[in-house]
Motif scaffolding. Structure first.
Motif, short mmCIF file in Angstrom:
data_model
loop_
_atom_site.label_atom_id
_atom_site.label_comp_id
_atom_site.label_asym_id
_atom_site.label_seq_id
_atom_site.Cartn_x
_atom_site.Cartn_y
_atom_site.Cartn_z
N ALA A 24 86.85 38.50 -0.04
CA ALA A 24 85.58 37.97 -0.42
C ALA A 24 85.33 36.55 0.07
O ALA A 24 83.95 36.40 0.26
N LEU A 25 86.44 35.97 0.75
CA LEU A 25 86.01 34.87 1.57
C LEU A 25 85.00 34.92 2.55
O LEU A 25 84.30 34.04 3.08
N ASP A 26 84.86 36.14 3.16
CA ASP A 26 84.31 36.35 4.36
C ASP A 26 82.94 37.14 4.05
O ASP A 26 82.08 37.74 4.69
N HIS A 27 82.60 37.17 2.66
CA HIS A 27 81.38 37.73 2.28
C HIS A 27 80.37 36.76 1.47
O HIS A 27 80.72 35.65 1.33
N LYS A 28 79.43 37.36 0.93
CA LYS A 28 78.48 36.64 0.38
C LYS A 28 78.72 36.20 -1.25
O LYS A 28 79.49 36.93 -1.71
N LEU A 36 90.46 28.70 8.84
CA LEU A 36 89.85 28.86 10.27
C LEU A 36 88.68 29.81 10.30
O LEU A 36 87.82 29.72 11.30
N ASP A 37 88.87 31.05 9.36
CA ASP A 37 87.87 31.85 9.37
C ASP A 37 86.53 31.37 8.51
O ASP A 37 85.61 31.76 8.70
N THR A 38 87.16 30.96 7.22
CA THR A 38 86.05 30.29 6.36
C THR A 38 86.29 28.94 6.30
O THR A 38 87.21 28.34 5.43
#
Length: 436
Positions: A179-183, A223-225
């Motif tokens: 979920a961290l990489d989504h809306k 690093l990604d979020t």
């Protein structure tokens, strides 16, 4: 025994003859051959004497009787080859024979006659526990499919087939990581999923362990979020608001955390919970989904977005704000508001900025050609009302449409729909050539 003695006597005579011949002046080669013959004769005599003792005086056994025999040496006859792979007593049963009640090997050291007779033995299938990698391979596509159908019950049914008794904490952990990489809408669905799984698939301890691991992994997640501490703090506060975790866990995490990012996440959760009516407001911590928002709210957000863009000129920020609204079916509103703002401004700089914005959104296919056409068509239909407030709107519209066509923002079909400005007619000579 008499026959054996006669053989010995004959062999002895032959050896005496050989010895006398050698003494009579034979060559050295003949002497060696005679010596070899003598040794062979002695071996034959010795072998015959041993076999006569074992088998009797009149029978000479040249080969062993049991050498190539296939008869069993343990005194038992085995089952025929069709029923087993070696017979009773030899643990060479064929595959699947252990499930056959008719064939029981009582010589098996694990055989228990009492349990077998009483019917206490029950065979049940055992599913080995999944490893971390296997569990992650199962959960990741499961969560992504859940974002498509939005049915938590489907996820629960799929998890029943996965053996993860000691690794249930990985379910909420992996769900939050995805979920961290989504809306925000997917994050809201993740919070709902964790709430539905609680008490049925996972327990309070599993959710607490999941957040503990996520707080420790924040240096890698950031690093990604980049906003991972804030997002994780929202998840933690929402879990407490949904009664999946007790409020006292905030204090526990404050005492345990040593990382600055983890402290930020816990502080974020504590702040949200400390607000007035915080638990009630946390139901909308991720906002309301784009399709559920009122139209007036969306129009207001689009106008604010365009006003901020005209002030900053940051196309990337304007694009990000548009995507966060999650209303691709409502993108024609941005085109409409952008054109209307251009007509009202009567400023070449505003015209140029709006053309750049629409060009960028069109090239990225964020605003599709059909949405672009709908937006311009709405402007064309409202031109009679717009001219009342902005008399020069027709002139500005012609110039703006020409620039959009030049930059491939709109097609010639859209340009063909633009209303033609009415030609001003001159009155009769008696009016002095004044325009009416």
């Amino acid at each position: 025994m008499e026959d054996m003695e006669s053989v010995d006597v004959e062999l002895a005579d032959e050896t005496e003859k050989v010895g006398s011949a050698s003494e009579g002046g034979k060559a050295v080669g003949d002497i060696l051959v005679d010596a070899r013959v003598k040794r062979k004769a002695k071996r034959i005599i010795k072998q015959l004497s041993k076999e006569s003792v074992q088998t009797g005086p009149n029978v000479v056994q040249v080969t062993r009787k049991w050498k190539n025999s296939r008869r069993p040496r343990n005194g038992y006859r085995g089952i025929k080859k069709g029923n087993a792979a070696g017979g009773t007593g030899a643990w060479g049963c064929k595959l699947g024979s252990e499930m056959d009640e008719d064939i029981v090997d009582e010589k098996d050291p694990n055989y228990d006659s009492d349990s077998f007779e009483n019917g206490d033995i029950q065979l049940q299938p055992i599913i080995p526990e999944a490893s971390d990698e296997e569990l992650r391979k199962v959960l990741e596509p499961l969560i992504l499919e859940y974002y498509e159908h939005g049915d938590p019950e489907e996820v629960i049914l799929c998890l029943e087939d996965v053996n993860c008794m000691t690794k249930k904490h990985m379910i909420p952990q992996i769900a939050i990581e995805i979920a961290l990489d989504h809306k925000p809408s997917q994050r809201e669905m993740t919070s709902v999923l964790i709430s539905d799984l609680y008490g049925r698939v996972i327990k309070q301890r599993d959710i607490a362990n999941a957040f503990d691991l996520l707080l420790k992994n924040l240096p890698d997640l950031i690093l990604d979020t980049p906003d991972a501490p804030t997002v994780l703090g929202n998840f933690l506060a929402r879990a407490i608001a949904d009664d999946c975790l007790p409020p006292k866990i905030i204090q526990v995490f404050k005492e345990k955390t040593e990382c600055d990012y983890a402290r930020q996440a816990v502080s974020r959760a504590d702040t949200l919970l400390s607000m007035k009516h915080g638990l009630v407001r946390l139901d909308n911590v991720w906002g309301v989904g784009g399709g559920l928002r009122p139209v007036k709210y969306l129009i207001r957000q689009v106008r604010l977005l365009l006003q901020e863009y005209l002030s900053s000129g940051d196309i990337q920020e304007a694009t990000r704000c548009l995507l966060e609204l999650e209303v691709p079916h409502f993108h024609h509103e941005l085109v409409y508001e952008a054109v209307v703002m251009t007509l009202e401004a009567i400023n070449s700089n505003v015209e140029e900025a709006m053309v750049k914005l629409l060009k960028s959104l069109s090239d990225a296919i964020i605003i599709t050609p059909d949405m672009m056409e709908v937006g311009f068509t709405r402007v064309f239909e409202d031109m009679p009302d717009i001219i009342v407030d902005v008399p020069l709107a027709s002139t500005v519209l012609e110039r703006f449409v020409e620039q959009c066509e030049k930059h491939d923002v709109i097609t010639s079909n859209v340009v063909a729909k633009m209303p033609i400005r009415a030609r001003k007619r001159f009155v009769s000579e008696g009016d002095g050539g004044r325009l009416k």
